[in-house]
Write a protein that holds these residues in place. Structure first.
Motif, PDB file in Angstrom:
ATOM      1  N   PHE A  18     -28.348  28.535  -2.982  1.00  0.00           N
ATOM      2  CA  PHE A  18     -26.955  28.523  -3.427  1.00  0.00           C
ATOM      3  C   PHE A  18     -26.564  29.874  -3.997  1.00  0.00           C
ATOM      4  CE2 PHE A  18     -23.920  27.955  -6.932  1.00  0.00           C
ATOM      5  CZ  PHE A  18     -22.843  27.431  -6.227  1.00  0.00           C
ATOM      6  N   ALA A  21     -26.312  32.403  -1.198  1.00  0.00           N
ATOM      7  CA  ALA A  21     -25.185  32.175  -0.293  1.00  0.00           C
ATOM      8  C   ALA A  21     -23.875  32.690  -0.869  1.00  0.00           C
ATOM      9  CB  ALA A  21     -25.069  30.687   0.036  1.00  0.00           C
ATOM     10  N   ILE A  22     -23.671  32.505  -2.176  1.00  0.00           N
ATOM     11  CA  ILE A  22     -22.384  32.887  -2.763  1.00  0.00           C
ATOM     12  C   ILE A  22     -22.353  34.341  -3.211  1.00  0.00           C
ATOM     13  CG2 ILE A  22     -21.948  30.531  -3.533  1.00  0.00           C
ATOM     14  CD1 ILE A  22     -22.635  31.422  -6.385  1.00  0.00           C
ATOM     15  N   THR A  23     -23.515  35.000  -3.243  1.00  0.00           N
ATOM     16  CA  THR A  23     -23.547  36.405  -3.659  1.00  0.00           C
ATOM     17  C   THR A  23     -22.956  37.293  -2.570  1.00  0.00           C
ATOM     18  OG1 THR A  23     -25.545  36.028  -4.975  1.00  0.00           O
ATOM     19  CG2 THR A  23     -25.028  38.306  -4.387  1.00  0.00           C
ATOM     20  N   ASN A  28     -21.045  38.331   3.933  1.00  0.00           N
ATOM     21  CA  ASN A  28     -19.792  37.865   3.332  1.00  0.00           C
ATOM     22  C   ASN A  28     -18.709  38.941   3.381  1.00  0.00           C
ATOM     23  OD1 ASN A  28     -20.641  35.249   2.712  1.00  0.00           O
ATOM     24  ND2 ASN A  28     -21.531  35.875   0.762  1.00  0.00           N
ATOM     25  N   MET A 162     -25.070  25.879   3.587  1.00  0.00           N
ATOM     26  CA  MET A 162     -24.486  26.648   2.488  1.00  0.00           C
ATOM     27  C   MET A 162     -23.834  27.935   2.986  1.00  0.00           C
ATOM     28  SD  MET A 162     -27.110  26.221  -0.711  1.00  0.00           S
ATOM     29  CE  MET A 162     -27.643  24.609  -1.268  1.00  0.00           C
ATOM     30  N   ASP A 163     -24.480  28.585   3.958  1.00  0.00           N
ATOM     31  CA  ASP A 163     -23.898  29.822   4.498  1.00  0.00           C
ATOM     32  C   ASP A 163     -22.585  29.546   5.218  1.00  0.00           C
ATOM     33  OD1 ASP A 163     -25.655  31.682   3.542  1.00  0.00           O
ATOM     34  OD2 ASP A 163     -26.875  31.799   5.355  1.00  0.00           O
ATOM     35  N   SER A 166     -19.968  29.138   2.463  1.00  0.00           N
ATOM     36  CA  SER A 166     -19.710  30.386   1.750  1.00  0.00           C
ATOM     37  C   SER A 166     -19.018  31.417   2.645  1.00  0.00           C
ATOM     38  CB  SER A 166     -21.023  30.960   1.223  1.00  0.00           C
ATOM     39  OG  SER A 166     -20.822  32.221   0.619  1.00  0.00           O
ATOM     40  N   SER A 169     -15.471  30.456   3.579  1.00  0.00           N
ATOM     41  CA  SER A 169     -14.543  30.630   2.452  1.00  0.00           C
ATOM     42  C   SER A 169     -14.148  32.090   2.296  1.00  0.00           C
ATOM     43  CB  SER A 169     -15.194  30.120   1.160  1.00  0.00           C
ATOM     44  OG  SER A 169     -15.487  28.742   1.244  1.00  0.00           O
ATOM     45  N   TYR A 170     -15.139  32.991   2.387  1.00  0.00           N
ATOM     46  CA  TYR A 170     -14.839  34.418   2.315  1.00  0.00           C
ATOM     47  C   TYR A 170     -13.925  34.834   3.475  1.00  0.00           C
ATOM     48  CZ  TYR A 170     -18.125  35.698  -1.428  1.00  0.00           C
ATOM     49  OH  TYR A 170     -18.758  35.848  -2.643  1.00  0.00           O
TER      50      TYR A 170
END
Length: 209
Positions: A18, A21-23, A28, A162-163, A166, A169-170
């Motif tokens: 998690f 993925a969000i970093t 991203n 998760m990817d 993430s 969304s980006y």
């Protein structure tokens, strides 16, 4: 019934994944740039390409690619540099487009000449976060006393799930800004920003690779 992965071990993996993925990283940043430059559809297609690249890494792990990376690090360093060079080229093209063409069109046109899928795939194959993940992050979570394939399948489902969330969304966040592309001044700034994002992703690849 014995599960493919120990629940506690899998929970720790989910928490780690998690965070990764969000970093913000090359993938991203590339999703944002693609969304801004080419719209929602291209952003989502590029996300699909990047996750197909992730699948290649998982398949490689099943075949012992992690051991090869450790044994021949120079080859993968060259791969990372090639990916970075490709992103710099895309970034410079965007900046030059902003300099030359920002005021020359009455309406913005989303460019469709390149394959968003191929671009995304190439970015993820050369992504140092992916290389780090498969050589340093994933191995400690694998239980050598259990069958490898079921474990990799569960790890792959979590990673790609998760990817997808993430990166999408980006990418969609970047695409939301594309609705202002009919404004000449915004187009110029946008072209510079996209170029900067792509070059920043390339710098991340080089610095982390």
């Amino acid at each position: 019934m014995t599960l493919p992965v120990d629940p506690a071990r899998y929970g720790a993996f989910l928490a780690t994944m998690f965070v990764m993925a969000i970093t913000p990283g090359p993938a991203n940043l590339f999703a944002i740039a693609t969304g801004m430059e080419r719209g929602k559809r291209a952003a989502l297609v590029s996300v699909l390409g990047m996750n197909c690249g992730t699948l290649v890494w998982f398949a490689g792990s099943a075949l012992g690619l992690g051991a090869l990376i450790i044994a021949f690090p120079a080859a993968f360093h060259i791969l990372a540099l090639a990916g970075a060079a490709y992103l710099v080229w895309l970034g410079l093209k965007s900046i030059l487009a902003g300099i030359r063409n920002a005021e020359s069109h009455a309406k913005a046109v989303v460019r469709a000449g390149r394959s968003a899928f191929v671009d995304g795939f190439m970015v993820q194959i050369a992504n140092p976060k992916a290389i780090l993940f498969f050589t340093a992050v994933l191995p400690p979570f694998i239980d050598v006393k259990r069958p490898l394939a079921p474990q990799l399948l569960m790890f792959a489902c979590a990673t790609i799930g998760m990817d997808l969330i993430s990166m999408s969304s980006y990418g969609l966040g970047g695409a939301a800004l594309s609705t202002r592309m009919n404004e000449p001044g915004f187009r110029r700034g946008f072209a510079f920003l996209v170029g900067g994002l792509l070059i920043s992703a390339a710098i991340l690849i080089v610095s982390r690779g």
